[in-house]
Design an enzyme around this catalytic site. Sequence first.
Site, PDB file in Angstrom:
ATOM      1  N   HIS A 184      -1.862  31.775 -53.532  1.00 56.72           N
ATOM      2  CA  HIS A 184      -0.820  32.877 -53.044  1.00 56.72           C
ATOM      3  C   HIS A 184       0.000  32.920 -54.266  1.00 56.72           C
ATOM      4  CE1 HIS A 184       0.137  28.567 -52.182  1.00 56.72           C
ATOM      5  NE2 HIS A 184       1.366  28.878 -52.474  1.00 56.72           N
ATOM      6  N   PHE A 185       0.696  33.943 -54.426  1.00 60.34           N
ATOM      7  CA  PHE A 185       1.805  34.239 -55.386  1.00 60.34           C
ATOM      8  C   PHE A 185       3.161  34.472 -54.545  1.00 60.34           C
ATOM      9  CE2 PHE A 185      -0.642  35.358 -59.120  1.00 60.34           C
ATOM     10  CZ  PHE A 185      -1.823  35.563 -58.727  1.00 60.34           C
ATOM     11  N   ASP A 229       7.962  34.185 -46.839  1.00 57.46           N
ATOM     12  CA  ASP A 229       7.968  32.510 -46.672  1.00 57.46           C
ATOM     13  C   ASP A 229       8.711  31.895 -45.736  1.00 57.46           C
ATOM     14  OD1 ASP A 229       7.123  30.265 -49.206  1.00 57.46           O
ATOM     15  OD2 ASP A 229       8.397  29.879 -47.448  1.00 57.46           O
ATOM     16  N   ILE A 230       8.192  31.180 -45.047  1.00 60.39           N
ATOM     17  CA  ILE A 230       9.132  30.497 -43.699  1.00 60.39           C
ATOM     18  C   ILE A 230      10.258  29.544 -44.302  1.00 60.39           C
ATOM     19  CG2 ILE A 230       7.663  28.411 -43.533  1.00 60.39           C
ATOM     20  CD1 ILE A 230       7.303  29.169 -40.618  1.00 60.39           C
TER      21      ILE A 230
HETATM   22  P1  5GP Z   1       2.930  26.233 -52.711  1.00 63.62           P
HETATM   23  O1  5GP Z   1       3.918  24.936 -52.976  1.00 63.62           O
HETATM   24  O2  5GP Z   1       1.819  25.714 -52.071  1.00 63.62           O
HETATM   25  O3  5GP Z   1       2.975  27.134 -53.826  1.00 63.62           O
HETATM   26  O4  5GP Z   1       4.042  26.939 -51.501  1.00 63.62           O
HETATM   27  C1  5GP Z   1       3.564  27.019 -50.476  1.00 63.62           C
HETATM   28  C2  5GP Z   1       4.714  27.849 -49.639  1.00 63.62           C
HETATM   29  O5  5GP Z   1       4.129  28.492 -48.165  1.00 63.62           O
HETATM   30  C3  5GP Z   1       5.830  27.401 -49.346  1.00 63.62           C
HETATM   31  O6  5GP Z   1       6.749  27.992 -50.085  1.00 63.62           O
HETATM   32  C4  5GP Z   1       6.026  27.280 -47.911  1.00 63.62           C
HETATM   33  O7  5GP Z   1       7.328  27.594 -47.190  1.00 63.62           O
HETATM   34  C5  5GP Z   1       5.078  28.508 -47.446  1.00 63.62           C
HETATM   35  N1  5GP Z   1       4.484  28.132 -45.921  1.00 63.62           N
HETATM   36  C6  5GP Z   1       3.852  26.968 -45.624  1.00 63.62           C
HETATM   37  N2  5GP Z   1       3.466  27.047 -44.395  1.00 63.62           N
HETATM   38  C7  5GP Z   1       3.802  28.449 -43.866  1.00 63.62           C
HETATM   39  C8  5GP Z   1       3.608  29.260 -42.618  1.00 63.62           C
HETATM   40  O8  5GP Z   1       2.942  28.497 -41.590  1.00 63.62           O
HETATM   41  N3  5GP Z   1       4.192  30.443 -42.632  1.00 63.62           N
HETATM   42  C9  5GP Z   1       4.871  31.096 -43.823  1.00 63.62           C
HETATM   43  N4  5GP Z   1       5.335  32.383 -43.725  1.00 63.62           N
HETATM   44  N5  5GP Z   1       4.898  30.362 -45.085  1.00 63.62           N
HETATM   45  C10 5GP Z   1       4.449  29.095 -44.972  1.00 63.62           C
END
Ligand code: 5GP
Length: 135
Positions: free
Chosen positions: A99-100, A30-31
């Site tokens: 995503h998990f 995660d980024i």
């Molecule tokens: P959600 O809230 O949708 O479950 O989490 C999305 C996750 O994706 C977040 O933790 C965010 O940091 C991660 N994320 C968003 N954009 C990117 C990206 O471009 N690269 C990576 N590696 N993670 C991302």
Amino acid sequence: MAASIFTRIINGEIPCHKVYEDDRVIAFLDINPLSPGHTLIVPKEPAETVDKLSDESASAIGRVLPRISRAVLAATGAKAFNILQNNGAGAHQAVFHVHFHIIPKFESGQGLGIGWKPGKLEDGAALASRIAAAI
Ligand code: 5GP
């Protein structure tokens, strides 16, 4: 519909720190991690939420979740972890591609914080039978 950021990562258009890939699944760091080792496991199928995911992709994710979890624990030294999976903006989903999250939890407290306010089960029989009938 525009490709999600995760589809662009799957297609190699955006870089990531990849830890695993097979025909149906990719996993990368995660980024914006909640803790070191915070990893995302993503089906290549671009379903927005888990209720829309095919059985084949779901199986592929389930097959690798334990293995990737073990690797994250081994690499970070964490002894505990949460698996988080958000569906819908109201449930904190920000990227609309299933995503998990694997989020190591450290004794320092680093990791996922959970506010859990349990209620009391009411009309359980009727609710369970409605859900069972809908499966
Ligand atoms: P959600 O809230 O949708 O479950 O989490 C999305 C996750 O994706 C977040 O933790 C965010 O940091 C991660 N994320 C968003 N954009 C990117 C990206 O471009 N690269 C990576 N590696 N993670 C991302």
